[in-house]
Design an enzyme around this catalytic site. Structure first.
Site, PDB file in Angstrom:
ATOM      1  N   ARG A   1      -0.371 -19.595 -71.366  1.00 56.89           N
ATOM      2  CA  ARG A   1      -1.749 -19.363 -71.779  1.00 56.89           C
ATOM      3  C   ARG A   1      -2.698 -19.657 -70.613  1.00 56.89           C
ATOM      4  O   ARG A   1      -2.302 -20.186 -69.582  1.00 56.89           O
ATOM      5  CB  ARG A   1      -2.102 -20.250 -72.978  1.00 56.89           C
TER       6      ARG A   1
ATOM      7  N   LYS B   1      -3.242 -26.990 -71.570  1.00 58.07           N
ATOM      8  CA  LYS B   1      -2.422 -28.166 -71.859  1.00 58.07           C
ATOM      9  C   LYS B   1      -2.804 -29.339 -70.970  1.00 58.07           C
ATOM     10  O   LYS B   1      -3.454 -29.185 -69.940  1.00 58.07           O
ATOM     11  CB  LYS B   1      -0.936 -27.846 -71.679  1.00 58.07           C
TER      12      LYS B   1
ATOM     13  N   TYR C   1      -6.611 -29.520 -74.070  1.00 59.42           N
ATOM     14  CA  TYR C   1      -5.837 -30.366 -74.982  1.00 59.42           C
ATOM     15  C   TYR C   1      -5.315 -31.553 -74.176  1.00 59.42           C
ATOM     16  O   TYR C   1      -4.765 -31.377 -73.082  1.00 59.42           O
ATOM     17  CB  TYR C   1      -4.650 -29.605 -75.572  1.00 59.42           C
TER      18      TYR C   1
ATOM     19  N   HIS D   1      -3.946 -34.764 -76.116  1.00 62.07           N
ATOM     20  CA  HIS D   1      -2.887 -35.396 -76.923  1.00 62.07           C
ATOM     21  C   HIS D   1      -2.433 -36.707 -76.294  1.00 62.07           C
ATOM     22  O   HIS D   1      -1.242 -36.921 -76.011  1.00 62.07           O
ATOM     23  CB  HIS D   1      -1.697 -34.439 -77.089  1.00 62.07           C
TER      24      HIS D   1
ATOM     25  N   GLU E   1      -8.493 -31.277 -79.153  1.00 61.99           N
ATOM     26  CA  GLU E   1      -7.967 -31.632 -80.474  1.00 61.99           C
ATOM     27  C   GLU E   1      -8.809 -32.658 -81.228  1.00 61.99           C
ATOM     28  O   GLU E   1      -8.549 -32.915 -82.409  1.00 61.99           O
ATOM     29  CB  GLU E   1      -6.514 -32.127 -80.364  1.00 61.99           C
TER      30      GLU E   1
ATOM     31  N   VAL F   1       2.350 -32.712 -89.923  1.00 62.42           N
ATOM     32  CA  VAL F   1       1.487 -33.845 -90.258  1.00 62.42           C
ATOM     33  C   VAL F   1       0.533 -34.122 -89.097  1.00 62.42           C
ATOM     34  O   VAL F   1       0.932 -34.087 -87.935  1.00 62.42           O
ATOM     35  CB  VAL F   1       2.330 -35.098 -90.557  1.00 62.42           C
TER      36      VAL F   1
ATOM     37  N   ALA G   1       4.381 -31.333 -85.149  1.00 65.16           N
ATOM     38  CA  ALA G   1       3.582 -32.523 -84.827  1.00 65.16           C
ATOM     39  C   ALA G   1       4.042 -33.227 -83.557  1.00 65.16           C
ATOM     40  O   ALA G   1       3.521 -34.289 -83.215  1.00 65.16           O
ATOM     41  CB  ALA G   1       3.628 -33.506 -86.004  1.00 65.16           C
TER      42      ALA G   1
ATOM     43  N   ASP H   1       3.493 -32.824 -80.482  1.00 64.95           N
ATOM     44  CA  ASP H   1       2.437 -33.106 -79.507  1.00 64.95           C
ATOM     45  C   ASP H   1       1.876 -34.514 -79.678  1.00 64.95           C
ATOM     46  O   ASP H   1       1.434 -35.131 -78.712  1.00 64.95           O
ATOM     47  CB  ASP H   1       1.282 -32.114 -79.661  1.00 64.95           C
TER      48      ASP H   1
ATOM     49  N   ASN I   1       4.569 -27.131 -76.664  1.00 61.65           N
ATOM     50  CA  ASN I   1       3.561 -26.074 -76.489  1.00 61.65           C
ATOM     51  C   ASN I   1       4.059 -24.774 -77.114  1.00 61.65           C
ATOM     52  O   ASN I   1       4.143 -23.735 -76.460  1.00 61.65           O
ATOM     53  CB  ASN I   1       3.188 -25.888 -75.018  1.00 61.65           C
TER      54      ASN I   1
END
Length: 370
Positions: free
Chosen positions: A15, A75, A94, A96, A118, A239, A268, A270, A300
């Site tokens: 991406r 990312k 992102y 995380h 996020e 979740v 989940a 990540d 990813n």
């Protein structure tokens, strides 16, 4: 402002953070956009399109990081990118951070303003920049799960939807949020038997209405999760606790009781994963087996469909990119509570409570640091 768009370096991450349409809007607003050579190639966005939109094509990522006031990625940075961190850098991507102590340390030590897609919120208090990739990952999880259920990939040799005279596979979706809802749509559309678990009864009522009673809804507790996973051929973990480490809903003991050749897709992952036996994997080496159960835990997942994912993501992120470019980080954070929620690191401080809790470290609200 100078906006830098580097080529992603995470394994098979295809991406890109800004499309040519975004470049055109930014340059029309008076900003300079630097795009690394072939940054959009794997998303079917060639350099010529970026140049036509007004971008400057840069040969390597070091110049992107060195020259840009704001770097827009998809990312989280990898370890080899940490050396580019500096106090006047705004990083929008992102992050995380909850399971990533080393990255958190690098951002704090580098005094980077790190705004995480996020955790940005909108006026409805939803997560608008997480939603599009959750939609992609939720739908993709069922396609991937169906693939890994084939014998070629070590699965039970099942066709997800069955055929007349042969029952369909059983799909267990854990979590009724964006990931879970989109996974359920795909699984139901492919003819599977679908069970969804969530600990929010009102959400289960909404799911029942959305699907007109065609999927089974079950209140989530350890007893019901154990029963549902033992029956399932495919388990989707969806979740989310925003910004925090995901709770381990499916224990190792539950995995041990699952069918041999069953498949787990932990979306989940990540945020650390909601399956106790899950560990992060890559598109190069995407799966592993525990107790005869196939685990797919790629961090990813949407990169597998980069053209769709890039456009879906940038549709949501670009208005924030433009706002940050037009106003600068400090003013944008002060004027927009939703952007302020996205700030995970600022001026050498960790500024997001859920990350601090996950890592057992101190933090300060961004309002106290500005």
């Amino acid at each position: 402002m100078i906006i830098g768009v580097p080529r992603e370096v995470k394994d098979h991450e295809s991406r890109v953070g800004v499309t040519p349409a975004g470049v055109k809007a930014l340059t029309e607003a008076g900003h300079t956009v630097l795009v690394e050579h072939n940054a959009g190639q794997l998303s079917a966005l060639p350099d010529d399109d970026y140049q036509s939109a007004g971008a400057e094509i840069v040969g390597g990522s070091p110049d992107i990081w060195r020259l840009a006031n704001m770097v827009v990625k998809v990312k989280e940075p990898t370890e080899k990118e940490y050396r580019y961190f500096r106090p006047d850098l705004l990083l929008f991507t992102y992050l995380h951070l909850a399971p990533l102590t080393d990255l958190t340390n690098a951002l704090v030590d580098g005094k980077v303003t790190g705004i995480a897609y996020e955790t940005v919120r909108d006026r409805a208090n939803t997560l608008p920049l997480l939603t599009p990739m959750s939609e992609v990952a939720g739908r993709l999880s069922v396609q991937i799960g169906a693939q890994y259920l084939t014998k070629e990939h070590g699965g039970r040799g099942l066709l997800l939807g069955g055929v007349p005279g042969v029952p369909p596979a059983s799909v267990c979706v854990i979590g009724g949020g964006i990931v879970g809802t989109n996974a359920a749509k795909m699984a139901l559309g492919m003819g599977a038997k679908v069970t969804m678990l969530d600990n929010n009864l009102n959400r289960l009522r909404e799911i029942d209405d959305i699907f007109n009673g065609r999927i089974f809804t079950v209140a989530s507790n350890s007893y019901n999760v154990a029963a549902a996973t033992a029956e399932a051929d495919l388990v989707i973990g969806g979740v989310l606790i925003p910004g925090a480490a995901a709770p381990k809903i499916v224990t190792r003991a539950m995995v041990d009781r699952m069918k041999r050749g069953a498949v787990i897709v932990d979306v989940a992952i990540d945020q650390g994963g909601c399956i106790e036996t899950a560990r992060p994997t890559t598109h190069t080496d995407p799966s592993f087996e525990v107790s005869g159960v196939i685990h797919y835990c790629v961090t990813n997942m949407p990169a597998a469909v980069p053209n769709t994912s890039t456009h879906a993501l940038t549709n949501a992120t670009f208005p924030y990119v433009l706002r940050l470019a037009n106003h600068g980080a400090k003013a944008a954070i002060e004027s927009d509570p939703g952007i302020a929620e996205g700030v995970n690191t600022y001026a050498g401080h960790l500024t997001y409570a859920a990350v601090a809790q996950a890592q057992g470290r101190d933090w300060k609200p961004v309002a106290n640091v500005l």
